[in-house]
Motif scaffolding. Structure first.
Motif, PDB file in Angstrom:
ATOM      1  N   ASP A  24      15.445 -61.027   0.221  1.00 23.29           N
ATOM      2  CA  ASP A  24      16.780 -60.813  -1.091  1.00 23.29           C
ATOM      3  C   ASP A  24      17.337 -59.655  -0.550  1.00 23.29           C
ATOM      4  O   ASP A  24      18.415 -59.212  -1.108  1.00 23.29           O
ATOM      5  N   ARG A  25      16.390 -58.791  -0.347  1.00 23.18           N
ATOM      6  CA  ARG A  25      16.874 -57.088  -0.417  1.00 23.18           C
ATOM      7  C   ARG A  25      17.983 -56.914   0.775  1.00 23.18           C
ATOM      8  O   ARG A  25      19.073 -56.591   0.797  1.00 23.18           O
ATOM      9  N   MET A  27      19.519 -59.530   2.133  1.00 26.54           N
ATOM     10  CA  MET A  27      21.072 -60.119   1.751  1.00 26.54           C
ATOM     11  C   MET A  27      21.674 -59.384   0.741  1.00 26.54           C
ATOM     12  O   MET A  27      22.960 -59.089   0.905  1.00 26.54           O
ATOM     13  N   PHE A  28      20.984 -58.711  -0.176  1.00 28.55           N
ATOM     14  CA  PHE A  28      21.805 -57.739  -1.190  1.00 28.55           C
ATOM     15  C   PHE A  28      22.337 -56.532  -0.425  1.00 28.55           C
ATOM     16  O   PHE A  28      23.774 -56.322  -0.728  1.00 28.55           O
ATOM     17  N   VAL A  29      21.816 -55.957   0.549  1.00 30.87           N
ATOM     18  CA  VAL A  29      22.403 -54.925   1.252  1.00 30.87           C
ATOM     19  C   VAL A  29      23.372 -55.415   1.904  1.00 30.87           C
ATOM     20  O   VAL A  29      24.358 -54.732   2.114  1.00 30.87           O
ATOM     21  N   GLY A  31      25.481 -57.821   1.507  1.00 27.64           N
ATOM     22  CA  GLY A  31      26.494 -58.444   0.752  1.00 27.64           C
ATOM     23  C   GLY A  31      27.347 -57.158   0.221  1.00 27.64           C
ATOM     24  O   GLY A  31      28.389 -56.993   0.288  1.00 27.64           O
ATOM     25  N   VAL A  32      26.346 -55.917   0.090  1.00 24.47           N
ATOM     26  CA  VAL A  32      27.143 -54.733  -0.531  1.00 24.47           C
ATOM     27  C   VAL A  32      27.915 -54.269   0.642  1.00 24.47           C
ATOM     28  O   VAL A  32      28.993 -53.776   0.555  1.00 24.47           O
ATOM     29  N   ALA A  33      27.313 -54.282   1.734  1.00 22.76           N
ATOM     30  CA  ALA A  33      28.035 -53.486   2.966  1.00 22.76           C
ATOM     31  C   ALA A  33      29.536 -54.444   3.411  1.00 22.76           C
ATOM     32  O   ALA A  33      30.333 -53.796   3.591  1.00 22.76           O
ATOM     33  N   ARG A  35      31.319 -55.587   1.060  1.00 19.77           N
ATOM     34  CA  ARG A  35      32.256 -55.000   0.136  1.00 19.77           C
ATOM     35  C   ARG A  35      32.749 -53.688   0.470  1.00 19.77           C
ATOM     36  O   ARG A  35      33.552 -53.280  -0.286  1.00 19.77           O
ATOM     37  N   ARG A  36      32.269 -53.135   1.482  1.00 22.44           N
ATOM     38  CA  ARG A  36      32.801 -51.936   1.579  1.00 22.44           C
ATOM     39  C   ARG A  36      34.440 -52.039   1.885  1.00 22.44           C
ATOM     40  O   ARG A  36      34.732 -52.761   2.681  1.00 22.44           O
ATOM     41  N   PRO A  37      34.973 -51.186   0.961  1.00 20.97           N
ATOM     42  CA  PRO A  37      36.379 -51.032   1.016  1.00 20.97           C
ATOM     43  C   PRO A  37      36.882 -50.558   2.494  1.00 20.97           C
ATOM     44  O   PRO A  37      36.361 -49.640   2.984  1.00 20.97           O
TER      45      PRO A  37
ATOM     46  N   HIS B  15      30.811 -49.220  -3.765  1.00 25.41           N
ATOM     47  CA  HIS B  15      31.942 -48.678  -2.925  1.00 25.41           C
ATOM     48  C   HIS B  15      31.186 -49.307  -1.292  1.00 25.41           C
ATOM     49  O   HIS B  15      31.760 -48.672  -0.285  1.00 25.41           O
ATOM     50  N   GLY B  16      30.031 -50.272  -1.395  1.00 26.79           N
ATOM     51  CA  GLY B  16      29.734 -50.641  -0.063  1.00 26.79           C
ATOM     52  C   GLY B  16      28.541 -49.709   0.594  1.00 26.79           C
ATOM     53  O   GLY B  16      28.165 -49.785   1.746  1.00 26.79           O
ATOM     54  N   GLU B  18      25.156 -48.865   1.606  1.00 32.95           N
ATOM     55  CA  GLU B  18      23.930 -49.927   1.956  1.00 32.95           C
ATOM     56  C   GLU B  18      22.738 -49.224   1.446  1.00 32.95           C
ATOM     57  O   GLU B  18      21.937 -49.782   0.864  1.00 32.95           O
ATOM     58  N   PHE B  25      18.245 -51.946  -5.352  1.00 31.70           N
ATOM     59  CA  PHE B  25      17.360 -53.220  -5.218  1.00 31.70           C
ATOM     60  C   PHE B  25      15.992 -52.757  -5.700  1.00 31.70           C
ATOM     61  O   PHE B  25      15.228 -53.740  -6.286  1.00 31.70           O
ATOM     62  N   LEU B  58      25.862 -58.624  -7.132  1.00 33.50           N
ATOM     63  CA  LEU B  58      26.460 -58.290  -5.894  1.00 33.50           C
ATOM     64  C   LEU B  58      28.047 -58.774  -6.551  1.00 33.50           C
ATOM     65  O   LEU B  58      29.023 -58.235  -6.047  1.00 33.50           O
TER      66      LEU B  58
END
Lengths: 239, 184
Positions: A24-25, A27-29, A31-33, A35-37, B15-16, B18, B25, B58
């Protein structure tokens, strides 16, 4: 007591073993990456490209827009910055199109005797001339008069062609009818001639031309003489 | 973590960043999992709830605005809604009698950690099970989730004073029962 109870409660929940959670961690990380603009230029690239395509398509579509059509204002705007064609060019192009269409209609009639095709093409020419006439509003003075005359000439030619099509179609129909009549005569003579000529031909032929005269003449003559003879013979015997 | 650092962490995550995402988390997943397990008494279901909670974080982080009780209240409200959804879906799957039992009783599904835990834990676990649902929710959010009163109020849709009263009554009940040697 209260403090101890709260501590016991906290300890109780703290005893809960932690979940694995590694997947899960990750996947979360990830997913966040994702979204990086993007850099500004890259973010702008796709909308800009899309905008360019849309504007290009609209510009092409509007080049020959007539007054009253949706894209006409765009054409005016493009014309004002020198991108769109001049009104004279637009009208000339419309007239040329109608001219070509009319020539094609004439070919269809003269070379192929394709009446339906020629008629359809001529009707299309008339529609094109209508569009060209609508575009005349953008012209003025001598240029406008010249094009108006040209359109009028083509219009008359188109109507003449429609009349020609009608005439030739009627002639073709007549010819076809005559040919079919000839065919009928030829086909019935030989087929039944031997029987009719032998049995009823002369009889009926005589009745048409001289037969009626002959038969009525001989008939009345024979009856006349017959009656005279019989009456003469009768009176003679009386005598 | 103080509020300023937490805001920075959330902004970086949005802002992404990691690294910030990993930190966020690690900071909250164990608490969310503990909260879910304390409500559902089912490792697998708690895992699912924690996982889905972070998936929603997310998805909605852009829309999150730091208002009132802040990020933790928002996070646990998501988890709380997911727990409620899970209980409802389980109740739909179960025969009617068992369904109410699923929502109200914990003893039947005492998880492994509680059975091998110390005497006090086992006792508290049993006592918690008989508390009214809102009192139990307050204690679980407070001690499993680690939330403050105003955050619990935001999750439960209650005013902080009401939460304080619920917590007070819950602790009083537990204390009385423990003192009386109540049935576990």
């Amino acid at each position: 007591m209260s403090d101890k109870l709260e501590k016991d409660l906290k300890d109780m929940f703290d005893e809960i073993p932690e979940a694995e959670g590694r997947r899960d961690r990750a996947m979360f990380v990830a997913g966040v990456a994702a979204r990086r603009p993007q850099p500004i230029w890259r973010r702008a690239l796709v909308p800009a490209a899309a905008m360019f395509v849309v504007l290009f398509a609209l510009s092409i579509g509007s080049l020959e827009a007539s007054p009253g059509q949706t894209l006409y204002p765009l054409r005016n705007a493009l014309s004002s910055v020198g991108i769109a064609q001049e009104p004279v060019e637009v009208v000339d192009r419309a007239i040329r199109r109608a001219e070509v269409s009319l020539e094609r209609a004439e070919e269809l009639l003269d070379d192929n005797e394709d009446f339906a095709g020629a008629e359809a093409r001529t009707e299309r020419t008339l529609a094109q001339l209508g569009e060209a006439r609508a575009l005349l509003r953008e012209l003025s003075g001598e240029a406008r008069e010249e094009r108006a005359d040209e359109i009028e000439d083509l219009n008359q030619d188109a109507f003449r062609l429609l009349e020609d099509i009608d005439e030739e179609r009627a002639e073709a129909a007549e010819e076809a009818r005559e040919e079919s009549d000839d065919d009928d005569d030829d086909s019935s003579g030989p087929g039944s001639g031997s029987d009719d000529d032998d049995n009823s031909g002369p009889g009926s032929g005589g009745s048409d031309d001289s037969g009626s005269d002959d038969s009525s003449g001989s008939g009345s003559g024979s009856s006349g003489s017959g009656s005279d003879d019989s009456s003469g013979r009768g009176s003679a015997s009386d005598d | 973590m103080n509020e300023r650092n937490l805001k920075r962490l959330i902004r970086s995550t949005a802002h992404g960043d990691e690294e910030a995402a990993g930190e966020l988390f690690d900071l909250y997943q164990p608490r969310v999992y503990r909260y879910a397990l304390s409500k559902l008494w089912d490792n697998s279901a708690a895992d699912d709830v924690a996982s889905e909670t972070f998936a929603r974080v997310l998805r909605d982080l852009d829309r999150f605005k730091w208002r009132g009780a802040g990020f933790e209240a928002w996070l646990f409200r998501i988890a709380s809604n997911l727990v409620t959804d899970h209980v409802r879906s389980k109740q739909r799957e179960m025969p009617q009698g068992d369904a109410s039992e699923y929502a109200e009783t914990t003893e039947l599904r005492t998880p492994e950690w509680a059975t091998i835990a110390g005497e006090t834990t086992r006792e508290l676990n049993g006592l918690l099970a008989v508390l009214p649902p809102d009192q139990r929710e307050v204690l679980v959010l407070r001690f499993a989730g680690g939330l403050e009163t105003d955050e619990i109020g935001a999750v439960m849709g209650r005013k902080p004073n009401a939460v304080r009263q619920l917590q007070f009554r819950a602790l009083e009940q537990l204390r009385d029962r423990m003192r009386d040697g109540a049935e576990i």
